[in-house]
Design a protein around this motif. Sequence first.
Motif, mmCIF file in Angstrom:
data_model
loop_
_atom_site.group_PDB
_atom_site.id
_atom_site.type_symbol
_atom_site.label_atom_id
_atom_site.label_comp_id
_atom_site.label_asym_id
_atom_site.label_seq_id
_atom_site.Cartn_x
_atom_site.Cartn_y
_atom_site.Cartn_z
ATOM 1 N N CYS A 265 -53.280 2.091 -8.859
ATOM 2 C CA CYS A 265 -53.287 2.204 -10.400
ATOM 3 C C CYS A 265 -54.587 2.901 -10.646
ATOM 4 O O CYS A 265 -54.604 3.496 -11.764
ATOM 5 C CB CYS A 265 -53.072 0.970 -11.044
ATOM 6 N N CYS A 268 -55.239 6.788 -11.464
ATOM 7 C CA CYS A 268 -55.185 7.359 -12.977
ATOM 8 C C CYS A 268 -55.436 6.494 -14.150
ATOM 9 O O CYS A 268 -55.716 7.028 -15.018
ATOM 10 C CB CYS A 268 -53.569 7.450 -13.073
ATOM 11 N N HIS A 269 -55.865 5.250 -13.848
ATOM 12 C CA HIS A 269 -56.180 4.270 -15.122
ATOM 13 C C HIS A 269 -57.747 3.841 -14.910
ATOM 14 O O HIS A 269 -58.014 3.469 -13.785
ATOM 15 C CB HIS A 269 -55.246 3.261 -15.006
ATOM 16 N N PRO A 280 -53.960 6.315 -19.790
ATOM 17 C CA PRO A 280 -54.383 5.583 -20.842
ATOM 18 C C PRO A 280 -55.530 4.346 -20.185
ATOM 19 O O PRO A 280 -55.382 4.104 -19.125
ATOM 20 C CB PRO A 280 -53.473 4.746 -21.667
ATOM 21 N N ARG A 288 -51.835 -4.879 -26.898
ATOM 22 C CA ARG A 288 -50.599 -4.230 -27.387
ATOM 23 C C ARG A 288 -49.411 -4.685 -26.666
ATOM 24 O O ARG A 288 -48.558 -4.633 -26.861
ATOM 25 C CB ARG A 288 -50.704 -2.749 -27.158
ATOM 26 N N THR A 297 -43.194 -1.321 -18.485
ATOM 27 C CA THR A 297 -43.822 -0.191 -18.487
ATOM 28 C C THR A 297 -44.319 0.342 -16.984
ATOM 29 O O THR A 297 -44.505 1.360 -16.692
ATOM 30 C CB THR A 297 -45.243 -0.265 -19.458
ATOM 31 N N PRO A 301 -41.824 3.609 -16.094
ATOM 32 C CA PRO A 301 -42.598 4.189 -16.827
ATOM 33 C C PRO A 301 -42.176 5.063 -17.839
ATOM 34 O O PRO A 301 -42.727 5.506 -18.974
ATOM 35 C CB PRO A 301 -43.456 4.921 -15.661
ATOM 36 N N ASN A 306 -46.354 6.810 -23.604
ATOM 37 C CA ASN A 306 -47.387 6.895 -24.464
ATOM 38 C C ASN A 306 -47.560 8.480 -25.153
ATOM 39 O O ASN A 306 -47.905 9.231 -24.236
ATOM 40 C CB ASN A 306 -48.661 6.592 -23.800
ATOM 41 N N TYR A 309 -50.075 11.103 -23.755
ATOM 42 C CA TYR A 309 -50.014 11.331 -22.137
ATOM 43 C C TYR A 309 -48.835 12.041 -22.100
ATOM 44 O O TYR A 309 -48.465 11.690 -21.022
ATOM 45 C CB TYR A 309 -50.353 10.095 -21.404
ATOM 46 N N SER A 363 -42.123 10.218 -17.517
ATOM 47 C CA SER A 363 -43.577 9.969 -17.629
ATOM 48 C C SER A 363 -44.298 10.329 -16.277
ATOM 49 O O SER A 363 -43.604 10.673 -15.256
ATOM 50 C CB SER A 363 -43.735 8.424 -17.261
ATOM 51 N N SER A 364 -45.544 10.714 -16.540
ATOM 52 C CA SER A 364 -46.248 11.292 -15.250
ATOM 53 C C SER A 364 -46.885 10.313 -14.675
ATOM 54 O O SER A 364 -47.441 10.498 -13.519
ATOM 55 C CB SER A 364 -47.224 12.314 -15.923
ATOM 56 N N MET A 365 -46.602 8.998 -14.907
ATOM 57 C CA MET A 365 -46.662 8.060 -14.235
ATOM 58 C C MET A 365 -45.442 7.711 -13.192
ATOM 59 O O MET A 365 -44.398 7.608 -13.603
ATOM 60 C CB MET A 365 -46.964 6.760 -14.814
ATOM 61 N N LEU A 369 -44.580 2.430 -7.654
ATOM 62 C CA LEU A 369 -45.557 2.168 -7.285
ATOM 63 C C LEU A 369 -45.769 0.953 -6.619
ATOM 64 O O LEU A 369 -46.678 0.594 -5.697
ATOM 65 C CB LEU A 369 -46.934 2.500 -8.459
HETATM 66 C C1 HEC Z 1 -50.230 9.224 -11.017
HETATM 67 C C2 HEC Z 1 -50.875 8.771 -12.493
HETATM 68 C C3 HEC Z 1 -50.608 7.159 -12.642
HETATM 69 C C4 HEC Z 1 -50.425 6.045 -11.733
HETATM 70 C C5 HEC Z 1 -50.866 6.006 -10.288
HETATM 71 C C6 HEC Z 1 -50.490 4.863 -12.614
HETATM 72 N N1 HEC Z 1 -50.057 5.315 -13.864
HETATM 73 FE FE1 HEC Z 1 -49.695 3.919 -15.340
HETATM 74 N N2 HEC Z 1 -49.762 5.643 -16.687
HETATM 75 C C7 HEC Z 1 -49.978 6.781 -16.297
HETATM 76 C C8 HEC Z 1 -49.777 7.753 -17.531
HETATM 77 C C9 HEC Z 1 -49.871 9.115 -17.577
HETATM 78 C C10 HEC Z 1 -49.381 6.831 -18.622
HETATM 79 C C11 HEC Z 1 -49.119 7.473 -20.063
HETATM 80 C C12 HEC Z 1 -47.782 7.986 -19.984
HETATM 81 C C13 HEC Z 1 -46.706 6.884 -20.236
HETATM 82 O O1 HEC Z 1 -46.783 5.926 -21.137
HETATM 83 O O2 HEC Z 1 -45.808 6.534 -19.465
HETATM 84 C C14 HEC Z 1 -49.347 5.589 -17.868
HETATM 85 C C15 HEC Z 1 -49.190 4.489 -18.677
HETATM 86 C C16 HEC Z 1 -49.233 3.064 -18.346
HETATM 87 C C17 HEC Z 1 -49.093 1.884 -18.986
HETATM 88 C C18 HEC Z 1 -48.836 1.964 -20.470
HETATM 89 C C19 HEC Z 1 -50.047 2.286 -21.405
HETATM 90 C C20 HEC Z 1 -49.985 2.498 -22.914
HETATM 91 O O3 HEC Z 1 -50.897 2.663 -23.400
HETATM 92 O O4 HEC Z 1 -48.907 2.421 -23.374
HETATM 93 C C21 HEC Z 1 -49.314 0.975 -18.248
HETATM 94 C C22 HEC Z 1 -49.376 -0.405 -18.766
HETATM 95 C C23 HEC Z 1 -49.411 1.648 -16.995
HETATM 96 N N3 HEC Z 1 -49.640 2.714 -16.931
HETATM 97 C C24 HEC Z 1 -49.859 0.783 -16.010
HETATM 98 C C25 HEC Z 1 -49.857 1.270 -14.644
HETATM 99 C C26 HEC Z 1 -50.403 0.167 -13.647
HETATM 100 C C27 HEC Z 1 -50.170 -1.150 -13.478
HETATM 101 C C28 HEC Z 1 -50.327 0.943 -12.471
HETATM 102 C C29 HEC Z 1 -50.328 0.788 -10.834
HETATM 103 C C30 HEC Z 1 -48.986 -0.098 -10.292
HETATM 104 C C31 HEC Z 1 -50.272 2.326 -12.917
HETATM 105 N N4 HEC Z 1 -49.892 2.296 -14.337
HETATM 106 C C32 HEC Z 1 -50.260 3.843 -12.005
HETATM 107 C C33 HEC Z 1 -50.311 7.550 -15.232
HETATM 108 C C34 HEC Z 1 -50.296 6.488 -14.019
#
Ligand code: HEC
Length: 412
Positions: A265, A268-269, A280, A288, A297, A301, A306, A309, A363-365, A369
Motif C-alpha cells: 500500500c 501509492c498511499h 489519496p 469517511r 474499497t 478498488p 475517488n 484519482y 481503478s488504478s489501484m 494486493l
Molecule cells: C498502484 C497504486 C496503489 C496501490 C498499491 C494501492 N492503492 Fe489504494 N488507491 C489507489 C488509487 C489511485 C486510489 C484512488 C482511486 C480509487 O478510488 O479507486 C486508491 C484508493 C484507495 C482507497 C479509497 C480512498 C478514497 O479516498 O476513497 C483506499 C481505502 C485504499 N486505496 C487503500 C489501499 C490499501 C489498504 C492498499 C494496500 C493493500 C492500497 N490501497 C494499495 C492506488 C493504489
Amino acid sequence: MEAAIAASWIGTEPALDAMLDVFKHPRGGHLAYAITCALGSKSLREHWQDRPELGIAKLLKSASRDNALKEPPPGAGEAQFDSQKNLKVVRIGCVPERMRYTVEQFAVRTGQPVKVVFVNPDATDHNLLFVQPGALEEVGMAANAMARDPKNASGNFIPEDKRPLILQAAPMIGPTRKSRVHVLRFKAPKKPGLYPYVCTFPGHWVIMKGVMVVADDLADVDAMLAAAKPKVVKEWKLGDFETLNLRTDEQSLMRGMQAFAKARCTQCHLHSGHGVNLGPDLTRIGTRLKDEKLLRTILEPSHEINEKYRTWQFITTEGKVVTGFVAGESRKGIDVIPNLLTPDVKITLSRREIELRKPSTVSSMPEGLVDVLTREEIENLVSFLQNELPEHLRHGHGKHDHGKHERRGTSE
Ligand code: HEC
C-alpha cells in the motif's frame, strides 16, 4: 561526476538542466563536491540566479550538507579492520522525508567482515539495528514501549531487554544528535539467513527497514530472497468477511501497519507521512470510510473510484488505446502513467494525436494486493486504517510532512 565537471565548462542552460538531473540520483562524496562546484560556478550561476523557482540555493545547501556526511577517520584498530581484503563496505543513507533507507538489501558471506557507513541527511533522527532473523517485530514493539516514558525521547531507542536479539546497533543520528554519521564494523553471522536491519524509532520500524542476506555462497542469495517473498494466502473476496474482528490494541495496530507495507500500500498511499502519494492520503480515511465499506474499497478498488484519482482512456487518431492515470497536462500534451506500480513509465500523448478521451471505470489501484495477507492481517489492516495510533506513537510526522508531499499528478 565527469558530466558535473564538464557542465560548468560548457556553461549553457542545457548544461544546467543536466546538472538538475544529476540531483535525482544518489550522490555523495566526490560527486556531491563536483555538483556544488559546478552549480556554484560563475558560468552556471548566470543561468539560475534570477530563477528562484529552481530552488538551487537550497540544493547547494543540501549538497554541502551531504559533503559534511563524511565518516570519521578510523582509529588504529579500525584501520586494520578496514584493510582486510574480503571487507564488504555498505553505505546506508536515509532518504530525506521518506522514512526509508537508501539501501534496503545487501548480501554478504557467512563470517565476512562488514563495514556499514550509516549516514543521515534527513530532517528526522534515525538509528540502525541489525537483528536476528524473525526478531523484527519483537524488537520493534519493545522500542515502541520505550516511547511511553518521556525520559527516553532523546535516547537511542535500543531496547536493552532485547539485547540477545540485536546483533549490532548504531545510535540515533541526525539533526538533533551529535552526529550524522556512524560506522559499524562487525563480522557477518556464521549462520546463513535473512537478518533484518531497522530503525527502531517508535513506529519507524514497520516501514524503515532492510535485509542483510547472509549466505555461505552468494549464488544462494536469490533463492533465499525468493523463498522469503510474501506468498498468496488466498484470493480474498468480500464474502469471506461476514464478520470482521477488528481489534484496537497496540500490537494489532502495529501489525496492521506492517500489513500496509507488506501488501505494498505504501507504494501509492501516504499514511501519517509514510509512503508515496500517488493515490489519496489515507491518514484520516477512517472519518469517511469504516469497517465493511473500507474493506470493500480495498478488495474491490473499482467499486467506487475517488474522482480525483480517476483513470482515463485515450484513443489516438491512429487508433491506439492508452489507459492510465494522468500525471500531468500541459499545452504540449498529456503524461499518462499506465500502471501506478511502475510510476516512472510514462506515455506522453500530444494534444493533436488525441481523438477521444473518456473516464475509465477501472481503478488504478490493482485488485488482489491483500491476497498475500492472512485474514487476521487484513482485519488488522482495516483497524490500523480506521483508528488513530496510540498517543506515544504519534510524533508529529503526519503534521510535519503535511503539504510537503504534493501529489505528483495535476489532473484536477
Ligand atoms: C498502484 C497504486 C496503489 C496501490 C498499491 C494501492 N492503492 Fe489504494 N488507491 C489507489 C488509487 C489511485 C486510489 C484512488 C482511486 C480509487 O478510488 O479507486 C486508491 C484508493 C484507495 C482507497 C479509497 C480512498 C478514497 O479516498 O476513497 C483506499 C481505502 C485504499 N486505496 C487503500 C489501499 C490499501 C489498504 C492498499 C494496500 C493493500 C492500497 N490501497 C494499495 C492506488 C493504489
